[in-house]
Structure formats: structure tokens, C-alpha cells
Motif scaffolding. Structure first.
Motif, short mmCIF file in Angstrom:
data_model
loop_
_atom_site.label_atom_id
_atom_site.label_comp_id
_atom_site.label_asym_id
_atom_site.label_seq_id
_atom_site.Cartn_x
_atom_site.Cartn_y
_atom_site.Cartn_z
N PHE A 286 0.86 -1.19 0.00
CA PHE A 286 0.00 0.00 0.00
C PHE A 286 0.89 1.23 0.00
O PHE A 286 1.83 1.33 0.78
N ASP A 287 0.57 2.16 -0.90
CA ASP A 287 1.35 3.39 -0.99
C ASP A 287 0.50 4.59 -0.56
O ASP A 287 -0.23 5.17 -1.35
N SER A 288 0.60 4.91 0.72
CA SER A 288 -0.11 6.09 1.24
C SER A 288 0.66 7.37 0.90
O SER A 288 0.15 8.47 1.06
N ILE A 293 2.29 12.56 2.40
CA ILE A 293 1.05 11.76 2.20
C ILE A 293 0.29 12.19 0.95
O ILE A 293 0.30 13.36 0.58
N LYS A 294 -0.35 11.21 0.34
CA LYS A 294 -1.11 11.46 -0.89
C LYS A 294 -2.44 12.14 -0.57
O LYS A 294 -2.97 11.98 0.53
N PRO A 295 -3.04 12.82 -1.56
CA PRO A 295 -4.39 13.36 -1.37
C PRO A 295 -5.41 12.23 -1.29
O PRO A 295 -5.13 11.09 -1.65
N GLU A 336 5.36 -1.79 2.87
CA GLU A 336 4.17 -0.94 2.92
C GLU A 336 4.65 0.47 3.26
O GLU A 336 5.42 0.66 4.20
N ASN A 337 4.20 1.44 2.48
CA ASN A 337 4.65 2.83 2.66
C ASN A 337 3.62 3.60 3.48
O ASN A 337 2.59 4.01 2.97
N MET A 338 3.91 3.77 4.78
CA MET A 338 2.95 4.37 5.70
C MET A 338 3.57 5.54 6.48
O MET A 338 4.76 5.53 6.76
N THR A 363 8.87 11.25 0.43
CA THR A 363 8.72 9.84 0.83
C THR A 363 7.74 9.10 -0.09
O THR A 363 7.62 7.88 -0.01
N ASP A 364 7.05 9.85 -0.95
CA ASP A 364 6.13 9.22 -1.90
C ASP A 364 6.86 8.71 -3.15
O ASP A 364 6.26 8.03 -3.98
N ALA A 365 8.12 9.04 -3.29
CA ALA A 365 8.91 8.46 -4.40
C ALA A 365 9.66 7.26 -3.83
O ALA A 365 10.90 7.25 -3.71
N GLU A 366 8.87 6.25 -3.42
CA GLU A 366 9.41 5.12 -2.65
C GLU A 366 9.74 3.90 -3.51
O GLU A 366 10.56 3.08 -3.13
N GLY A 367 9.09 3.80 -4.68
CA GLY A 367 9.30 2.61 -5.51
C GLY A 367 10.75 2.50 -5.95
O GLY A 367 11.37 1.44 -5.88
MN MN Z 1 4.59 6.77 -3.91
#
Ligand code: MN
Ligand code: BES
Ligand code: ZN
Length: 519
Positions: A286-288, A293-295, A336-338, A363-367
């Protein structure tokens, strides 16, 4: 009373879980009942089976074609209910012009017909799509019709209890009419069914919500699916990854209650000592977005951020299942990206297994971070003959290429040609995008070797690819497939109902068959 309700709920849940369509091949069946699927050429021309059914129903099909102005264009379908002769319905499917067709076209035509039936409950459907000259399908055609129909019949219905709608929609039995039933059955079972199974596994893993599929349960599901398949499985846990100094992967997983895993599947069907073909998949269950954090809109869909991992694993199982003559490895980089008190922060610096340092700007550029360690590990441990990573990496690729093409990035032109050709043949199409040195300059960091984003909005998919490429030796034949636009479909396609696609399994199977399998 409450107890009784619970028992009934349990009963219905079990009874309705994942109804599967069964496939059969036969060279003869009476056209006197059920659903029949037959082809029509462009211009609304009935031929072979559709002409036969038209005679049996005293012209009902020709009348329907004329009344609806049905063109027989490829991809179009006309459903004729209750045409007579005891038939429930006839599904007329457009074949396009009278011409030779590729296996992929037959898969799509059969799939289109099945998809057109939608939620209809069908007890038994006969598919009789004749070859160009009007003769009944040969073994190869029949097996591909079966695969297309099977893929199109996929449903993720585990959580439909059936309590409010009586029965589960879908097709119980599919009968494929062919002149070579034995050969078609054998070909389907040995060569194509393993693909269907692998794709269904991938679609199940992707469709499952993130409270069910997290790194550990992903591994458990894959182990279960691999029972009876000739593969070796290794799983790296947190302490193993710490020993290997996988700081980039561990950093992504550290904010979650669910610890990360690195899953490795190996199948050796080639010569001993032959370097393997390696698939590496992004497996963010899961990519939050993490602290960045994502919208809220559509965040639920980020359960599909492990699609690359599902396909990397699926491709290995498919190749093992069909006993391909190749050595392959599939690696799933699972985390899991939390956001949490333990999560990594924007500005943190992590050290990847390769020894390079990465400043986390977002932190949303986690892949790219989990892949940094996974591709490095793959090279050190397996010395791959070719390495292909699959990742739902960027929204940017979706904006650039839409939902029909995955983005292909590679420094090796010969590998690009192979992948582009395999994409055309399999129908899982790729479009090459550039890797430019300027994008490397854009990820320079003031305090670390690189940062994980560029900080501008230019060529986002290429920048992501460059981050991964930082951890790949230039002489490793590596390609990165950004599947963010294609791994989940809102509208569905000929062989894909809306939802999880399982993109890449047919592509990689085709690539191996055409370029990496020994005779
Ligand atoms: Mn991401
Ligand atoms: N998993 C997302 C990419 C994604 C977006 C996949 C939409 C499917 C649909 C990825 O981890 C991500 O968040 N990427 C960021 C990168 C950005 C922070 C540089 C993005 O695309 O916005
Ligand atoms: Zn992601």
C-alpha cells in the motif's frame, strides 16, 4: 439468533468464493441449447458457424444483423437472445475483414465476446470461431481462444457474499469447438493454462485489499501458489536485509506495522550454469505516500502498487509451469509505505546496499528506493543475462503514455527492440522513453550522492528510471518498465475485466519464448 445468522453468513461466503470458469475442448456438440459464440466478418457477413446457426434458426441471426446494422468490425459484439432452435442466445462477435489472424487477435476476439456477456449468468457457452476459410478452429487457434476467454472471465468475487443477489454472475462452463480437440487440450494445458493461472494469481494479489495483502501475506500466497511448481523460494526478512545493508528498502518499510520482505523465486529450466533472466518487481502493498502523504481521492487504489511484484513472480511461475527451457529469477521488493512516528522523513539520508547514499526529498517516491536495493541485490547475487524491472513508478508515465502503453527505459537498444517486439506480439505494448544524462544531473544532492526526486516537474518517469539506473551497472542488460498507467484498468480491455490487469506476464513469457529459451 445472532449465532444462526453467523452460520448462514459463513455458509454463503464459502459457497460463493471465487467461482471459476471451466474450459473444455470438443470436436462436436449439438447446437440445441445454451449460449453460442460465433464470428461475423466485416460487412455483417455470417460464415461457418454463424451461417450454420442462422440456418438452424431460420434466419434469426441475419435478421438481427440487418436490424441492428451490425458491421462485424473487430471488437464489436451483437447478442441475439432467444433466436430459436432451443438456443438461449447467440453472441455474434466481429472478426473484422476476412484475413489471417495472429494468436493475440484470436485471444482478443474470444475475450471480447465473453466480456460482452458481462454479469449474465451463463451455465454453458460454446465458442465456435472458425478460421479464415470457414473451417472449425485448429488446435493453435482453439487454445488461444480458450486463453482469451479464460482471461476475460476473471472475477474477484471473494468478498461478494451472495447474500443479497442470489447467485454469482459468470460463466460456469466454456466449451471450445475445434477440429483437433485432443491436440488443443494438450497445447492449452501445457503451454497456455500456466499463463492463465499466473495471471489470475497476480490479479488476485493486486485486487486484494492492503489489510489482507501485506509483505508477509504476499509471500504466503505465493508459496501456496508455487506448491507443485518446480521453483525454489527464498525470503529475506528484516534481519537479513539489515545484514546486507539494504537501507533504502528498509527505510521505506520502517513506518509500517507490517515488516518488509524480499521474496526470491528461482526456476532452472535451462542449462546448468547459464546466467538467469531476472525480473524485479516493485511490491508496495500500500502506498499512502508516507509522510509526504497522498491526497484522498483514489488513494484506495494504491493497493495496486505491488503490481510489478505480482507480475515478476507470476512470470516465473508461468515459465516454470510450462517448463520453459530457461533459467529465471523473480524478485519481489515488498514493503508498505505508511506515515507513522517511525516513518522516514523528507530530508532523511539512507545508505543503499550498493553503498550509495540517497537523500529522501519526498517519501512518496518510494518505488525507486525499494528497487535500488532489489536491482543491486539481483546483480550481485545472480549476475543476470538480462534484468527487467516492473514498477507502478510514476503518475507521470500515465500522463505521458495513457493506459495502453507501458513506459520502456533502457540503455541497450537491442534489448529495447526485443521488448518492443514482444509487446506487439503479446498485446502488452511498450513505448520507449529516453534516459538522458541531464536527468542524472537533476537528481544530484547537496548532502548525499543522489536525491530521490528532481525537485522539478520535468520528465518525471525518466527521473524515476534514472534513480533506479544509478544502482545498475552500465554493462548489465537492464530495462525498466513503468507500468503505472497499465496495471489497473477502469474500463477493462478485451481480455481484462475492469480492475487488476496482471500486466507483463504475457509480455515476459513472449520475450523469453522468442529470445531467451534454448531449444
Ligand atoms: Mn509513492
Ligand atoms: N505509486 C506511485 C505512482 C503511481 C501514481 C502509480 C499513480 C499509479 C498511479 C509512486 O510511488 C508515486 O507516488 N510517485 C510519485 C513520484 C513523485 C513524488 C516524484 C508521483 O508519481 O507522483
Ligand atoms: Zn508507489
Amino acid at each position: 439468533m445472532r449465532f444462526i445468522t453467523a452460520i448462514f453468513a459463513l455458509f454463503f461466503f464459502t459457497a460463493s468464493a471465487a467461482a471459476q470458469t471451466e474450459i473444455e475442448f470438443t470436436d462436436y456438440t449439438e447446437a440445441d441449447s445454451g449460449t453460442w459464440i460465433a464470428g461475423v466478418y466485416e460487412g455483417g457477413i455470417l460464415f461457418g458457424t454463424s451461417a450454420g446457426l442462422d440456418r438452424a434458426t431460420e434466419g434469426a441471426l441475419a435478421r438481427a444483423v440487418a436490424a441492428e446494422g451490425f458491421t462485424g468490425e473487430e471488437g464489436r459484439v451483437l447478442i441475439v437472445p432467444g433466436p430459436g432452435a432451443g438456443l438461449t442466445r447467440v453472441v455474434l462477435v466481429g472478426m473484422g475483414p476476412k484475413a489471417a489472424r495472429t494468436p493475440r487477435q484470436y485471444r482478443d476476439i474470444a475475450g471480447t465476446a465473453i466480456r460482452a456477456l458481462g454479469e449474465t449468468f451463463v451455465d454453458r457457452a460454446v465458442i465456435s470461431l472458425d478460421d479464415r476459410d470457414g473451417t472449425v478452429a485448429d488446435a493453435g487457434t482453439a487454445a488461444n481462444l480458450a486463453l482469451g476467454a479464460k482471461l476475460a472471465s476473471y472475477r474477484f468475487d471473494r468478498y461478494h457474499t451472495g447474500l443479497d443477489n442470489g447467485h454469482m454472475p459468470g460463466i460456469a462452463r466454456l466449451v471450445i469447438l475445434t477440429a483437433q480437440a485432443d491436440a488443443a487440450r494438450a497445447l492449452y494445458a501445457s503451454r497456455l493454462e500456466p499463463l492463465a493461472k499466473a495471471i489470475f494469481l497476480a490479479r488476485d494479489l493486486i485486487s486484494e485489499p492492503a489489510n489482507v495483502i501485506y509483505p508477509e501475506s504476499f509471500v504466503t500466497r505465493v508459496r501456496r501458489a508455487a506448491r507443485g511448481v518446480d521453483v525454489d523460494i527464498d525470503v529475506l526478512k528484516v534481519r537479513d536485509m539489515k545484514k546486507l545493508k539494504m537501507g533504502a528498502l528498509l527505510g521505506v518499510g520502517q513506518g509500517s506495522e507490517r515488516p518488509p520482505r524480499l521474496l526470491v523465486l528461482r526456476y532452472n529450466g535451462g542449462a546448468e550454469g547459464d546466467a538467469p533472466v531476472v525480473f524485479v518487481g516493485k511490491g508496495i502493498t500500500f502506498d499512502s505516500g508516507g509522510i509526504s502523504i497522498k491526497p484522498r481521492d483514489n488513494m484506495w487504489r494504491m493497493k495496486y502498487d505491488m503490481s510489478g511484484a505480482a507480475s515478476a513472480v507470476g512470470a516465473v511461475l508461468a515459465l516454470a509451469g510450462r517448463k520453459a527451457k530457461v533459467n529465471v529469477v523473480g524478485i519481489a521488493a515488498l514493503a508498505e509505505n505508511m506515515p507513522s512516528a517511525a516513518a522516514q522523513r523528507p530530508g532523511d539520508v539512507v545508505t543503499a546496499m550498493s553503498g550509495r547514499t540517497i537523500e529522501i526529498w519526498n517519501t512518496d517516491a518510494e518505488g525507486r528506493l525499494v528497487l535500488a536495493d532489489a536491482v543491486w541485490y539481483a546483480q550481485v547475487r545472480f549476475r543476470p543475462r538480462v534484468m527487467i524491472d516492473l514498477a507502478t513508478l510514476t503518475g507521470a508515465v500515465r500522463r505521458a503514455l495513457g493506459t495502453q502503453y507501458a513506459g520502456l527505459f533502457t540503455r541497450h537498444d537491442d534489448l529495447a527492440s526485443q521488448l518492443l517486439a514482444a509487446g506487439e506480439a503479446s498485446g502488452e505494448m511498450l513505448w520507449r522513453l529516453p534516459l538522458h544524462p541531464a536527468q542524472r544531473a537533476a537528481i544530484r544532492s547537496d548532502i548525499a550522492d543522489i536525491k530521490n526526486i528532481s525537485g522539478n516537474t520535468e520528465a518525471g518517469a525518466g527521473v524515476g528510471a534514472q534513480v533506479i539506473g544509478t544502482f545498475v551497472a552500465t554493462d548489465t542488460r537492464w530495462a525498466h518498465l513503468d507500468i503505472a498507467g497499465v496495471a489497473w484498468t477502469v474500463t477493462g480491455g478485451p481480455t481484462t475485466p475492469p480492475g487488476a490487469v496482471g500486466f507483463g506476464i504475457q509480455l515476459l513469457d513472449q520475450l523469453v519464448a522468442d529470445y531467451y529459451e534454448s531449444e
